[in-house]
Design a protein around this motif. Sequence first.
Motif, PDB file in Angstrom:
ATOM      1  N   ASP A   1       3.104   8.102   5.506  1.00  0.00           N
ATOM      2  CA  ASP A   1       4.499   8.525   5.351  1.00  0.00           C
ATOM      3  C   ASP A   1       5.201   7.685   4.285  1.00  0.00           C
ATOM      4  N   LEU A   2       4.898   6.391   4.280  1.00  0.00           N
ATOM      5  CA  LEU A   2       5.493   5.486   3.306  1.00  0.00           C
ATOM      6  C   LEU A   2       5.025   5.834   1.891  1.00  0.00           C
ATOM      7  N   CYS A   3       3.781   6.278   1.779  1.00  0.00           N
ATOM      8  CA  CYS A   3       3.249   6.704   0.478  1.00  0.00           C
ATOM      9  C   CYS A   3       4.011   7.922  -0.051  1.00  0.00           C
ATOM     10  N   VAL A   4       4.279   8.881   0.838  1.00  0.00           N
ATOM     11  CA  VAL A   4       5.035  10.064   0.432  1.00  0.00           C
ATOM     12  C   VAL A   4       6.428   9.650  -0.034  1.00  0.00           C
ATOM     13  N   PHE A   5       7.067   8.802   0.752  1.00  0.00           N
ATOM     14  CA  PHE A   5       8.389   8.295   0.386  1.00  0.00           C
ATOM     15  C   PHE A   5       8.319   7.569  -0.961  1.00  0.00           C
ATOM     16  N   GLY A   6       7.260   6.762  -1.164  1.00  0.00           N
ATOM     17  CA  GLY A   6       7.112   5.981  -2.388  1.00  0.00           C
ATOM     18  C   GLY A   6       6.868   6.827  -3.615  1.00  0.00           C
ATOM     19  N   ILE A   7       6.159   7.949  -3.456  1.00  0.00           N
ATOM     20  CA  ILE A   7       5.930   8.848  -4.589  1.00  0.00           C
ATOM     21  C   ILE A   7       7.260   9.375  -5.120  1.00  0.00           C
TER      22      ILE A   7
ATOM     23  N   GLY B   1      14.116  16.663 -18.184  1.00  0.00           N
ATOM     24  CA  GLY B   1      15.392  15.972 -18.041  1.00  0.00           C
ATOM     25  C   GLY B   1      15.351  14.930 -16.926  1.00  0.00           C
ATOM     26  N   LYS B   2      16.181  13.883 -17.059  1.00  0.00           N
ATOM     27  CA  LYS B   2      16.210  12.801 -16.061  1.00  0.00           C
ATOM     28  C   LYS B   2      16.671  13.307 -14.700  1.00  0.00           C
ATOM     29  N   LYS B   3      17.809  14.000 -14.682  1.00  0.00           N
ATOM     30  CA  LYS B   3      18.367  14.491 -13.412  1.00  0.00           C
ATOM     31  C   LYS B   3      17.380  15.404 -12.698  1.00  0.00           C
ATOM     32  N   GLU B   4      16.767  16.291 -13.451  1.00  0.00           N
ATOM     33  CA  GLU B   4      15.854  17.263 -12.864  1.00  0.00           C
ATOM     34  C   GLU B   4      14.642  16.574 -12.233  1.00  0.00           C
ATOM     35  N   CYS B   5      14.069  15.590 -12.941  1.00  0.00           N
ATOM     36  CA  CYS B   5      12.908  14.864 -12.412  1.00  0.00           C
ATOM     37  C   CYS B   5      13.294  14.047 -11.181  1.00  0.00           C
ATOM     38  N   ALA B   6      14.427  13.348 -11.271  1.00  0.00           N
ATOM     39  CA  ALA B   6      14.851  12.494 -10.159  1.00  0.00           C
ATOM     40  C   ALA B   6      15.184  13.304  -8.911  1.00  0.00           C
ATOM     41  N   ALA B   7      15.739  14.506  -9.088  1.00  0.00           N
ATOM     42  CA  ALA B   7      16.081  15.348  -7.935  1.00  0.00           C
ATOM     43  C   ALA B   7      14.824  15.774  -7.172  1.00  0.00           C
ATOM     44  N   VAL B   8      13.773  16.112  -7.908  1.00  0.00           N
ATOM     45  CA  VAL B   8      12.506  16.464  -7.256  1.00  0.00           C
ATOM     46  C   VAL B   8      11.937  15.246  -6.526  1.00  0.00           C
ATOM     47  N   GLY B   9      12.015  14.077  -7.168  1.00  0.00           N
ATOM     48  CA  GLY B   9      11.543  12.849  -6.524  1.00  0.00           C
ATOM     49  C   GLY B   9      12.298  12.544  -5.250  1.00  0.00           C
ATOM     50  N   ALA B  10      13.625  12.737  -5.283  1.00  0.00           N
ATOM     51  CA  ALA B  10      14.444  12.476  -4.094  1.00  0.00           C
ATOM     52  C   ALA B  10      14.066  13.418  -2.950  1.00  0.00           C
ATOM     53  N   LEU B  11      13.743  14.660  -3.287  1.00  0.00           N
ATOM     54  CA  LEU B  11      13.329  15.625  -2.257  1.00  0.00           C
ATOM     55  C   LEU B  11      12.021  15.199  -1.612  1.00  0.00           C
ATOM     56  N   VAL B  12      11.091  14.686  -2.415  1.00  0.00           N
ATOM     57  CA  VAL B  12       9.816  14.197  -1.871  1.00  0.00           C
ATOM     58  C   VAL B  12      10.063  12.996  -0.954  1.00  0.00           C
ATOM     59  N   SER B  13      10.957  12.094  -1.353  1.00  0.00           N
ATOM     60  CA  SER B  13      11.296  10.947  -0.501  1.00  0.00           C
ATOM     61  C   SER B  13      11.909  11.400   0.815  1.00  0.00           C
ATOM     62  N   LEU B  14      12.725  12.429   0.756  1.00  0.00           N
ATOM     63  CA  LEU B  14      13.321  12.977   1.970  1.00  0.00           C
ATOM     64  C   LEU B  14      12.236  13.477   2.929  1.00  0.00           C
TER      65      LEU B  14
ATOM     66  N   ILE C   1       0.841  -1.201   0.000  1.00  0.00           N
ATOM     67  CA  ILE C   1       0.000   0.000   0.000  1.00  0.00           C
ATOM     68  C   ILE C   1       0.877   1.252   0.000  1.00  0.00           C
ATOM     69  N   GLY C   2       1.946   1.208   0.778  1.00  0.00           N
ATOM     70  CA  GLY C   2       2.823   2.360   0.874  1.00  0.00           C
ATOM     71  C   GLY C   2       3.561   2.665  -0.408  1.00  0.00           C
ATOM     72  N   PHE C   3       3.865   1.622  -1.206  1.00  0.00           N
ATOM     73  CA  PHE C   3       4.670   1.844  -2.400  1.00  0.00           C
ATOM     74  C   PHE C   3       3.864   1.835  -3.698  1.00  0.00           C
ATOM     75  N   LEU C   4       2.556   1.649  -3.625  1.00  0.00           N
ATOM     76  CA  LEU C   4       1.733   1.729  -4.826  1.00  0.00           C
ATOM     77  C   LEU C   4       1.848   3.072  -5.545  1.00  0.00           C
ATOM     78  N   PRO C   5       2.001   4.193  -4.803  1.00  0.00           N
ATOM     79  CA  PRO C   5       2.158   5.481  -5.506  1.00  0.00           C
ATOM     80  C   PRO C   5       3.349   5.535  -6.458  1.00  0.00           C
ATOM     81  N   MET C   6       4.283   4.588  -6.325  1.00  0.00           N
ATOM     82  CA  MET C   6       5.420   4.566  -7.243  1.00  0.00           C
ATOM     83  C   MET C   6       4.968   4.384  -8.685  1.00  0.00           C
ATOM     84  N   PHE C   7       3.776   3.789  -8.875  1.00  0.00           N
ATOM     85  CA  PHE C   7       3.279   3.542 -10.223  1.00  0.00           C
ATOM     86  C   PHE C   7       2.644   4.782 -10.851  1.00  0.00           C
ATOM     87  N   ILE C   8       2.410   5.810 -10.056  1.00  0.00           N
ATOM     88  CA  ILE C   8       1.717   6.998 -10.557  1.00  0.00           C
ATOM     89  C   ILE C   8       2.432   7.607 -11.751  1.00  0.00           C
ATOM     90  N   PHE C   9       3.766   7.645 -11.683  1.00  0.00           N
ATOM     91  CA  PHE C   9       4.531   8.364 -12.694  1.00  0.00           C
ATOM     92  C   PHE C   9       4.917   7.507 -13.895  1.00  0.00           C
TER      93      PHE C   9
END
Length: 493
Positions: A364-370, A326-339, A306-314
């Motif tokens: 909290d796990l959902c936020v991390f998973g997004i 760009g890959k780096k730009e998208c991944a950096a935003v994702g890493a900030l959300v996981s933080l 349940i916590g990691f299902l949001p990973m499929f959103i993107f």
Amino acid sequence: MAKNVKLDAKGYRKFGIRDCLAYAAGDLGCNMSFSLKGTVQTFWLAYMMLETGLLSALLLIVQIWDAVNDPIIGSMIDADRRQYKHGKFKTYIFIGAVGLTVAGAAVFLPFPNASVVVKACLFIVGYVIWDACYTVANVPYGSMLSLVTEDAGERSQLSTWRSVGSMIGNMLPMVLLPMLIWEKVVDANGNPVLNPETGVQQEILLGDRVFWAALIMGVFGLLFFLFMLKNITIRVDENTVKTSEGGEKFNVFRAFGNFMKNRAALGATVAAMAMFLGMNSASTANTIMFATYFGMAKYSGIVQLIGFLPMFIFMPFIKKLVNKHGKKECAAVGALVSLIGGVLMFVFPMIPNKMIAMVVYVLDLCVFGIGMGVYTCVSWAFMADAIDYNEWKFGTREEGTVYSLHSFFRKLAQGVGPSVVLLIMGALGYVSDLGPEGQSLATSYNMCWLVAALYCFSGVAMFIAIKYIYNIDKKTLETMNAELAERHAAAAE
């Protein structure tokens, strides 16, 4: 009547969904085995009841081999110039896949009454056999991404579909295994047996079922590998890949030196290590937390899912996002959300009501998973670009070596991380001889804090790696691809 197959300019079948599904199946096959990594620590801690310090040391020993054999096999593939009927990459993958069919169960031989020495030997031998087979399959599989297509957008698609295969391969065992291998303890009258300190129903691990589950997963893994090998097309001539300039003898030390100077590879590697620290190294502490604090080890996989299902959103949008930002730009935003998700995870242990605490934990796990979902969609494309970056800066591609050195450091995180976590668990009060069912109330709370700390650390490290170390932003990628295309065109004349 046979369907007409569209060919590209080189005469190969055009890249399409068939390649994507096949590549996804490959990582699904890998993860039918790899997903058992987290169960290894739990099996040997909760069923075989090895002391946390000893198990930590054994994990570190086998992980040294785990890390070292990746560059060895990677360099062997790079240096191999023999002609294979189905190509060297597919041949190595097939050999490793066949071995994995039974090797995954080798580390779960259920002999809980054996002596400590026998247990230690069983652990080391079983793990070494398992890991050798896994490496033979996984190193060429990962390197193959850059040989299926040279197009950056298509590589991103392969990376995304690999993430799909990886997540399915991880989620199926994550959900089903705990339900099969954990059993709640009841007395002769069928009444729940409670832990006198924590008040939760005791749960025990059924070791025999772990062995058979691993064996069945090995068979399914082989089927997925065979599907991939039959349906994927390699469009770059793997036998023309150069590992050194001017016909010089391949030098793994020089390749290692180039890797350490390759900021793209380093950034991608540190980010992957951070991900494993949060999602894999925490797995044992997480399972023990569910058993001792929530009394729900049997259903821990469902909660994690349940916590990691949001990973499929993107997943459906990642190509458009990458092309635009760009890959780096998208991944950096994702890493900030996981933080942010990792920081919020410190809240749930402070909530007295455990049901509410569970809801907060899942949110909290959902936020991390997004955030993790954004990163995982492009993570393998990072390494394909890092291989190109190596050629761009140093004049050598070294697919197998760059990827295997990446795997070397990933596996250090996978080995050192759980080893350190086991030591921390021991320091926080976990007593192996008591099993999960006999731990104290203080220990159950400490497992919660440990899990929160691991996810938070994972988010911090991943953000730093992507934002400040990985150096291929959208503009740099365009420049690199253009210059490499010019070099390749000139070399072909």
